[in-house]
Design an enzyme around this catalytic site. Structure first.
Site, PDB file in Angstrom:
ATOM      1  N   TRP A 154      -6.693 108.203 -99.777  1.00 19.96           N
ATOM      2  CA  TRP A 154      -5.731 108.133 -98.678  1.00 19.96           C
ATOM      3  C   TRP A 154      -5.113 109.513 -98.521  1.00 19.96           C
ATOM      4  O   TRP A 154      -4.748 110.142 -99.503  1.00 19.96           O
ATOM      5  CB  TRP A 154      -4.619 107.108 -98.958  1.00 19.96           C
ATOM      6  CG  TRP A 154      -3.504 107.270 -97.978  1.00 19.96           C
ATOM      7  CD1 TRP A 154      -3.523 106.912 -96.666  1.00 19.96           C
ATOM      8  CD2 TRP A 154      -2.225 107.886 -98.211  1.00 19.96           C
ATOM      9  NE1 TRP A 154      -2.341 107.265 -96.068  1.00 19.96           N
ATOM     10  CE2 TRP A 154      -1.534 107.860 -96.979  1.00 19.96           C
ATOM     11  CE3 TRP A 154      -1.611 108.464 -99.335  1.00 19.96           C
ATOM     12  CZ2 TRP A 154      -0.238 108.389 -96.842  1.00 19.96           C
ATOM     13  CZ3 TRP A 154      -0.332 108.983 -99.199  1.00 19.96           C
ATOM     14  CH2 TRP A 154       0.341 108.941 -97.957  1.00 19.96           C
ATOM     15  N   GLU A 189      -8.585 104.826 -96.852  1.00 14.44           N
ATOM     16  CA  GLU A 189      -7.444 104.046 -96.364  1.00 14.44           C
ATOM     17  C   GLU A 189      -6.806 104.700 -95.143  1.00 14.44           C
ATOM     18  O   GLU A 189      -6.430 105.864 -95.172  1.00 14.44           O
ATOM     19  CB  GLU A 189      -6.403 103.929 -97.489  1.00 14.44           C
ATOM     20  CG  GLU A 189      -5.142 103.184 -97.078  1.00 14.44           C
ATOM     21  CD  GLU A 189      -4.132 103.078 -98.225  1.00 14.44           C
ATOM     22  OE1 GLU A 189      -4.333 103.722 -99.282  1.00 14.44           O
ATOM     23  OE2 GLU A 189      -3.126 102.364 -98.047  1.00 14.44           O
ATOM     24  N   LYS A 214      -3.848 104.845 -91.915  1.00 16.32           N
ATOM     25  CA  LYS A 214      -2.416 104.598 -91.741  1.00 16.32           C
ATOM     26  C   LYS A 214      -2.048 104.828 -90.297  1.00 16.32           C
ATOM     27  O   LYS A 214      -2.660 105.647 -89.614  1.00 16.32           O
ATOM     28  CB  LYS A 214      -1.619 105.515 -92.667  1.00 16.32           C
ATOM     29  CG  LYS A 214      -0.164 105.108 -92.803  1.00 16.32           C
ATOM     30  CD  LYS A 214       0.522 105.795 -93.972  1.00 16.32           C
ATOM     31  CE  LYS A 214       1.951 105.282 -94.092  1.00 16.32           C
ATOM     32  NZ  LYS A 214       2.627 105.806 -95.266  1.00 16.32           N
ATOM     33  N   ASP A 230      -4.373  98.395 -95.724  1.00 13.73           N
ATOM     34  CA  ASP A 230      -3.048  98.249 -96.338  1.00 13.73           C
ATOM     35  C   ASP A 230      -2.182  97.450 -95.369  1.00 13.73           C
ATOM     36  O   ASP A 230      -2.056  97.811 -94.194  1.00 13.73           O
ATOM     37  CB  ASP A 230      -2.460  99.644 -96.604  1.00 13.73           C
ATOM     38  CG  ASP A 230      -1.113  99.592 -97.316  1.00 13.73           C
ATOM     39  OD1 ASP A 230      -0.223  98.850 -96.867  1.00 13.73           O
ATOM     40  OD2 ASP A 230      -0.932 100.327 -98.314  1.00 13.73           O
ATOM     41  N   HIS A 250       0.243  99.183 -92.968  1.00 12.88           N
ATOM     42  CA  HIS A 250      -0.212 100.350 -92.199  1.00 12.88           C
ATOM     43  C   HIS A 250      -0.610 100.069 -90.761  1.00 12.88           C
ATOM     44  O   HIS A 250      -1.437 100.766 -90.191  1.00 12.88           O
ATOM     45  CB  HIS A 250      -1.395 101.012 -92.917  1.00 12.88           C
ATOM     46  CG  HIS A 250      -0.964 101.762 -94.136  1.00 12.88           C
ATOM     47  ND1 HIS A 250      -1.775 102.641 -94.807  1.00 12.88           N
ATOM     48  CD2 HIS A 250       0.209 101.776 -94.798  1.00 12.88           C
ATOM     49  CE1 HIS A 250      -1.128 103.148 -95.837  1.00 12.88           C
ATOM     50  NE2 HIS A 250       0.081 102.629 -95.858  1.00 12.88           N
ATOM     51  N   HIS A 284      -4.746  96.565 -99.852  1.00 14.40           N
ATOM     52  CA  HIS A 284      -3.480  96.955-100.465  1.00 14.40           C
ATOM     53  C   HIS A 284      -2.417  96.005 -99.961  1.00 14.40           C
ATOM     54  O   HIS A 284      -2.089  96.019 -98.772  1.00 14.40           O
ATOM     55  CB  HIS A 284      -3.091  98.380-100.036  1.00 14.40           C
ATOM     56  CG  HIS A 284      -3.643  99.447-100.906  1.00 14.40           C
ATOM     57  ND1 HIS A 284      -3.347 100.786-100.725  1.00 14.40           N
ATOM     58  CD2 HIS A 284      -4.447  99.389-101.996  1.00 14.40           C
ATOM     59  CE1 HIS A 284      -3.974 101.496-101.658  1.00 14.40           C
ATOM     60  NE2 HIS A 284      -4.649 100.675-102.423  1.00 14.40           N
ATOM     61  N   ASP A 313       9.119 101.746 -92.953  1.00 13.64           N
ATOM     62  CA  ASP A 313       8.524 101.863 -94.285  1.00 13.64           C
ATOM     63  C   ASP A 313       7.354 100.922 -94.458  1.00 13.64           C
ATOM     64  O   ASP A 313       7.407  99.770 -94.040  1.00 13.64           O
ATOM     65  CB  ASP A 313       9.584 101.559 -95.346  1.00 13.64           C
ATOM     66  CG  ASP A 313       9.004 101.676 -96.750  1.00 13.64           C
ATOM     67  OD1 ASP A 313       8.250 102.639 -97.000  1.00 13.64           O
ATOM     68  OD2 ASP A 313       9.279 100.806 -97.593  1.00 13.64           O
ATOM     69  N   ASP A 330       6.046 100.340 -97.528  1.00 13.66           N
ATOM     70  CA  ASP A 330       5.876 100.149 -98.969  1.00 13.66           C
ATOM     71  C   ASP A 330       6.984  99.358 -99.658  1.00 13.66           C
ATOM     72  O   ASP A 330       7.350  99.672-100.781  1.00 13.66           O
ATOM     73  CB  ASP A 330       5.725 101.525 -99.631  1.00 13.66           C
ATOM     74  CG  ASP A 330       4.494 102.261 -99.125  1.00 13.66           C
ATOM     75  OD1 ASP A 330       3.394 101.738 -99.304  1.00 13.66           O
ATOM     76  OD2 ASP A 330       4.642 103.339 -98.516  1.00 13.66           O
ATOM     77  N   ASP A 377       0.403  97.736-103.573  1.00 15.49           N
ATOM     78  CA  ASP A 377       0.796  99.115-103.263  1.00 15.49           C
ATOM     79  C   ASP A 377       2.167  99.148-102.617  1.00 15.49           C
ATOM     80  O   ASP A 377       2.294  98.893-101.429  1.00 15.49           O
ATOM     81  CB  ASP A 377      -0.240  99.762-102.339  1.00 15.49           C
ATOM     82  CG  ASP A 377       0.160 101.185-101.957  1.00 15.49           C
ATOM     83  OD1 ASP A 377       0.983 101.771-102.684  1.00 15.49           O
ATOM     84  OD2 ASP A 377      -0.341 101.694-100.943  1.00 15.49           O
TER      85      ASP A 377
HETATM   86  C1  RNT Z   1       0.617 105.269 -98.484  1.00 14.29           C
HETATM   87  C2  RNT Z   1      -0.672 104.612 -98.886  1.00 14.29           C
HETATM   88  C3  RNT Z   1      -1.174 104.949-100.261  1.00 14.29           C
HETATM   89  C4  RNT Z   1      -0.035 105.211-101.220  1.00 14.29           C
HETATM   90  C5  RNT Z   1      -0.448 105.422-102.646  1.00 14.29           C
HETATM   91  C6  RNT Z   1       0.649 106.066-103.425  1.00 14.29           C
HETATM   92  O1  RNT Z   1       1.127 104.777 -97.346  1.00 14.29           O
HETATM   93  O2  RNT Z   1      -0.553 103.232 -98.766  1.00 14.29           O
HETATM   94  O3  RNT Z   1      -2.051 103.989-100.701  1.00 14.29           O
HETATM   95  O4  RNT Z   1       0.916 104.197-101.201  1.00 14.29           O
HETATM   96  O5  RNT Z   1      -1.617 106.105-102.698  1.00 14.29           O
HETATM   97 ZN    ZN Z   2      -1.886 101.747 -99.555  1.00  8.67          ZN
END
Ligand code: RNT
Ligand code: ZN
Length: 425
Positions: free
Chosen positions: A191, A232, A234, A265, A268, A292, A300, A302, A332
């Site tokens: 990523w 990955e 985003k 993810d 994302h 993820h 955010d 995460d 994640d």
């Molecule tokens: C970030 C991505 C990625 C990170 C990690 C730390 O938006 O999701 O996967 O969270 O690699």
């Molecule tokens: Zn991720």
């Protein structure tokens, strides 16, 4: 907080629950067995706020941000490993552990990210073998002066681009060494945050450089039983609001052409866009997926993963796809404002719970109703399933796995906080 239910009681209640599921053609025993065997890769970076061991004390850059200052952050490999082990004891089912490259242990020497070697992870590999926790890996293309321009592999500066390509190449070698050590492929997830804050004039150039850079990196061959390559996408990051080179469409196209796994993810995508529907679509065109599990909240991506409809629907689709062997499942997120071991445990228990719920679904009956054109029956079944005695099966799964039942783990975290974490500052 007092622990709630005796083992006898769990067994008795489970007996009734089992009957309720059997009436719909579902074996709860089998669901428990299958769900406990699904590996979930727990991300090491929740344990230390994505700081790593390169001497930094906060995460800087890369479009991601950890907020909060809860006491007890793990500051080195020893602490991170023992915190993880403690969290593992609270989480039922098969676990893996996912590292970033900056968790290398270099014995105090500064080693450039383009120069890291499998040997810098020997403590991790030994631990992994001893604990039977296979490792996964991630190159770290952020929080580094060479990433300050906002571009790494997509950079137009040949020096910057080469540095990061060397880094990702070094990481694949390390991941493959993990795979050899543990006898199952290490997932190596690429990523990168490349992109820009405001509208770029040239969107194509960086994407061409990323495509060509990835091609060169991935053309180095490792035995397939040691490494699984994933990429990955985003939607946006902090500082890359207008443009992200590695967008979803970019990697959809890339993984389909290159025949590698795509990482989705959950945090994302646009706020109302969820990943469940992408699973069956992408499985037709790529060899597999990495998912993820995180939680997007406003800006955010995460937050700690909760037992949300999004998580439940994704797990439903994983189960219904019948392709669990092609889907790698990981967590994640990073929250530094709460006890980090609780953060790990909450997300990981939720995910296992959502998998169990999915494996208890009477999918056959649903499909039959659909095939007969009885869509009212399909909807009725789905709604009735929501109030089946699911928690009794979940408690039994925890008991079976030797993990705390119900809320008992919360007390255990308190104990660890007082005896271990509180002494760290
Ligand atoms: C970030 C991505 C990625 C990170 C990690 C730390 O938006 O999701 O996967 O969270 O690699
Ligand atoms: Zn991720």
């Amino acid at each position: 907080m007092k622990t709630v239910i005796s083992n006898d009681r769990i067994e008795t209640v489970y007996g009734f629950a089992k009957e309720a599921y059997a009436a719909l053609g579902v074996s709860a025993d089998q669901a428990i067995r299958e769900v406990l065997a699904i590996p979930v890769s727990i991300h090491c970076w929740q344990g230390d706020d994505v700081v790593g061991f390169e001497g930094a004390d906060t995460l800087s850059g890369g479009g991601i941000l950890t907020t909060g200052n809860y006491p007890g952050r793990a500051r080195n490999g020893g602490e991170l490993r023992s915190d993880a082990e403690f969290a593992f004891s609270l989480i039922p089912g098969k676990k893996r552990f996912s590292l970033h490259s900056f968790y290398a242990e270099t014995g105090g020497k500064t080693v450039g990210r383009d120069k890291i070697e499998p040997g810098h992870f020997s403590a991790w590999m030994e631990w992994s073998k001893k604990k039977d926790i296979p490792l996964d890996f991630n190159p770290s293309l952020f929080a580094h002066p060479m990433a300050d321009s906002g571009y790494t592999i997509a950079s137009a500066d040949p020096k910057i681009r080469k540095f990061w390509m060397d880094h990702v190449k070094a990481c694949r070698k390390i991941a493959s060494a993990f795979g050899e050590n543990q006898g199952t492929p290490a997932v190596d997830n690429i990523w990168l945050a490349d992109g820009s804050k405001d509208y770029p004039a040239d969107r194509l150039g960086p994407r061409e450089r990323l495509r060509d850079g990835l091609d060169e990196i991935l053309d180095v061959k490792y035995p397939a039983d040691t490494i699984t390559d994933t990429v990955e996408s985003k939607l946006f990051g902090i500082g890359s609001e207008a443009y992200v080179v590695g967008s979803h469409e970019f990697y959809m196209g890339y993984t389909a052409r290159k025949q590698i796994k795509l990482c989705l993810d959950t945090g994302h995508f646009h706020p109302t866009e969820t990943i469940a529907d992408k699973i069956s679509a992408m499985l037709l065109f790529v060899p597999g997926l990495l998912i993820h599990f995180s939680r997007g909240l406003r800006w955010d991506s995460d937050h700690v993963a909760t037992f949300s409809d999004e998580m439940r629907f994704a797990c439903q689709e994983i189960k219904r796809s019948g392709a669990i062997g092609k889907i790698d499942i990981a967590l994640d997120y990073f929250d530094a404002s709460i006890n980090r071991i609780a953060a790990w445990t909450i997300g990981a228990r939720n995910l296992r719970k959502a998998l169990l719920e999915a494996y208890l679904e009477p999918t056959r009956l649903l499909v039959e109703a659909e095939e007969k054109g009885k869509n009212h029956e399909r909807l009725a079944l789905l709604e009735e399933c929501k109030t089946l005695p699911f928690s009794a099966v979940w408690d039994k799964l925890c008991l079976e796995a030797g993990a705390p039942v119900s809320t008992a783990w919360i007390e255990a975290v308190d104990g660890y906080e007082q005896t271990v974490l509180a002494k760290r500052n």
